[in-house]
Each structure stands twice: as structure tokens, then as C-alpha cells.
Design an enzyme around this catalytic site. Structure first.
Site: not given
Length: 391
Positions: A279, A44, A327, A145
Site C-alpha cells: 500500500y 498475565k 493486515m 498506578r
């Protein structure tokens, strides 16, 4: 060697090398832990970020006879791979209303059902056809779940058997999933195992004759032989990561990490002391130094939470992310060393060359190794090596 999203010439901006020989060796190690059970290779989330199709092929070459997927789209993609033997079974377990039930059955996929709504949608999709679905019933034994609650279990089993008598399906499996198998000695493990046995017995007393009963995930496969039943379902361990530090490291468990994430340095430059980096200037150089620019960022899956803590191997030395991860890029302080642009920066790998591991990044980001490898983004090409059986 195969590569996804190959670059148009030149050196790629980054790469995730996937060692399929390591994956095959991990499958062999895990199979030896459960010699009496069939092996389901869980692929998966694009093979936990490693590439579902190449990893499924490698696992089957190492003895897997089942492939596990979460979504129908994943299952259909795996089943469409002509290189997989037709007798390899594919199980899909995460369904939502309106799912492609008929397409899955036509593609010879085993379908997991946790509630009567799903059973009714499935049978409704098959009425008027000659198709017969293979259905596995999932029990919620305590994870809370997916899965059918014990109180609702007799009703689900009875309805499934009614559909079986009508020729619409065959109940091929009974299964569940552990909540805390990665925490040795947790009281829920024994409680879930006991309840699973009770629910299996109840289903069989009602008339179910399953091919497989299964509950063992990676940690249970490694440490709980009493949970192996007919089938084990390793996920993260197949990719060489430990399911939990409490169980031991990858090396302790006889596993080898399969993915190595690296990038060439895009820039190396000298800066004075007191120079802000990235940043917010959360890192300021303590003195004259050199900075290296690594062209990977949070858009590629590098966790921003590892800003200031993430480890990187450059020039044979561990460096630490300096300042914020952006990013598309981040910076490491090279401490005056001057590697050349294009020299390799290794974020994580097996650790053979002294590089960090995915677990090191997990600790730096306050998360788990699963997230580190699965979040590596589609901009990073997967380069699959050692695709043959040997090596």
C-alpha cells in the site's frame, strides 16, 4: 509437543514455537539471583503471548511456587488447570467493581486489594458463607498506578484487620511495584524501596503478620538483591527477554528467548525495477529483483510501525520488510535470490541461527520487546516444545 489452534492438515500459515526448556532454564537462572526468596512466575496476558498454562506448568517444574496474574479471568483459568499442584499459590491483582470475588476465593486464589471499595466488595461477597479470603494489600510507593497511597494506607490496613478479626479474611501479603527498576541508578528506586519498608513496618505495627512481602519485578530480581524480600515476581525475564537494554542483552543476563515466530513463504516472484510494493508504494524496487510474500500482518501482531525496517531471516540472510506491513501479509525484497514457496521466514527467535530477536523488532518498531511478544495474535498457533523436565 502441544499446539494451540492446530491447522486442519498441511503446513500451518505461521507458528510461534515456545521452547519450554528455555523457560525452565530462565527460571533457574532467575531463582539463583534470589536464592532466599520464593519465586512467582508471572503469566498475565496469556503468558506474555507464550501460553499461560504451559508456561505456568514449566515454571512450577523449575521451582516456582507462586503464579501471578492480572485479571480474575486469568487467575481462574490457571487455577482450573488440574496439572498444577494444589499448593501452588495464585495471586490476582487487577480488579474492577463487580468482579468475581466469591468465585476467586472459592478457587483458592489470593486477592490483591488497593482500596477500601475493593475490600468492602470482597467482604460483602463473603458474608453469610464459611469462606475466608487470602488478601494481599498493595501499596503505591511511587508508580502512581494500582496500589494504596501512603496517606490512605493506615485506613486500608485497619479495615483489613477488622475484617480479619471477623473471620472474613487473612492478610497474607504486603507488596508494591517499581516504576524505574529498569533504569540503573534512578533516584526513584531508592525512594520507593525506603517508602515500601516504611509502609510494611506501619502495617506490621498495626498488627499485620504477612506471609510474604514483595516488590521485585524482573529488573529488580536481576540487579537489586536488596529488593528481594520474601518473594520475587519475574515477568518478561522468565520468557528470556531483557527488561531493558541498559541492563544488558538477554545473553548478558544469562537468559534465552523462549519464542520463535516464523512463517513459510507464500509466494516468490520476479519483478522489474521501479515496481511499487504494498500500500502507498512506500517501497519501489531499485532494479529487477525477487519478492517474497510472508503471510503474517498486523492482525497477527506484526507491528505496522516496523514497515520498511522490520528484519526477517530468509535463506540464511537478513531481509527487511519492503513497504507497508498489511493486515495479513508483508513483502521482503530477496535481491534476486529464489527460495521456494514454503521455505521458512523467521521474524525473531533466540538468534542462534543468525535470526533477528524480539529486541531487534522492538528497535525497528520504536517500542519494547514486551510488546513484540505479547501482541502476537490468536491466529498464530503456539507450538510448545520440550515440555518434559529434560532438554
Amino acid at each position: 509437543m502441544s499446539e494451540t489452534a492446530p491447522p486442519r492438515g498441511g503446513t500451518p500459515r505461521a507458528r510461534a514455537e515456545i521452547d519450554l526448556a528455555a523457560l525452565r532454564a530462565n527460571v533457574s537462572t532467575l531463582r539463583a539471583k534470589a536464592p532466599g526468596a520464593a519465586f512467582m512466575a508471572v503469566v498475565k496476558a496469556d503468558g506474555y503471548g507464550h501460553g499461560a498454562i504451559p508456561c505456568a506448568r514449566a515454571a512450577v517444574a523449575a521451582g516456582a511456587t507462586w503464579i501471578g496474574t492480572a485479571t480474575p479471568e486469568e487467575a481462574l483459568a490457571v487455577r482450573a488447570d488440574a496439572a498444577l499442584p494444589a499448593d501452588v499459590r495464585v495471586l490476582c491483582w487487577l480488579w474492577t467493581p463487580g468482579g468475581p470475588w466469591r468465585e476467586a476465593v472459592e478457587a483458592d486464589i489470593d486477592v490483591s486489594v488497593s482500596d477500601t471499595w475493593a475490600l468492602r466488595e470482597l467482604t460483602g461477597a463473603l458474608r453469610g458463607t464459611s469462606l475466608v479470603a487470602r488478601v494481599q494489600l498493595k501499596a503505591d510507593t511511587g508508580l502512581g498506578r494500582n496500589g494504596c497511597q501512603p496517606a490512605d494506607w493506615p485506613g486500608l490496613v485497619t479495615e483489613a484487620l477488622r475484617a480479619e478479626r471477623a473471620g472474613l479474611l487473612r492478610v497474607t501479603g504486603l507488596w508494591s511495584h517499581f516504576a524505574c527498576a529498569d533504569e540503573p541508578g534512578h533516584p526513584s528506586i531508592g525512594a520507593q524501596l525506603s517508602l515500601f519498608r516504611e509502609m510494611v513496618t506501619q502495617a506490621e505495627d498495626l498488627g499485620v503478620r504477612p506471609e510474604v512481602r514483595h516488590i521485585a519485578n524482573s529488573p529488580a530480581t536481576l540487579t537489586l538483591p536488596e529488593t528481594h524480600f520474601d518473594l520475587v515476581r519475574p515477568g518478561i525475564a522468565m520468557y528470556g527477554l531483557s527488561p531493558a537494554p541498559a541492563l544488558g542483552s538477554s545473553a548478558d543476563l544469562g537468559l534465552r528467548p523462549v519464542m520463535t515466530l516464523s512463517a513459510p513463504l507464500a509466494l516468490v516472484k520476479e519483478v522489474p525495477g521501479g515496481h511499487g510494493v504494498s500500500y502507498g508504494h512506500h517501497y519501489v524496487t531499485p532494479g529487477e529483483t525477487t519478492l517474497g510474500l510472508v503471510p503474517l500482518g498486523y492482525a497477527d501482531g506484526v507491528p505496522r510501525h516496523a514497515s520498511g525496517t522490520g528484519p526477517v531471516l530468509v535463506g540464511g540472510k537478513w531481509r527487511t520488510v519492503a513497504g507497508r506491513i498489511a493486515m495479513d501479509q508483508f513483502v521482503v525484497d530477496l535481491g534476486g535470490d529464489r527460495p521456494a514457496p514454503g521455505d521458512e521466514a523467521v521474524l525473531f527467535g533466540p538468534g542462534d541461527r543468525g535470526e533477528p530477536t524480539a529486541e531487534d523488532w522492538a528497535q525497528a518498531a520504536g517500542t519494547i520487546g514486551y510488546e513484540i511478544v505479547t501482541r502476537v495474535g490468536a491466529r498464530v498457533p503456539r507450538v510448545h516444545v520440550n515440555e518434559g523436565r529434560a532438554g
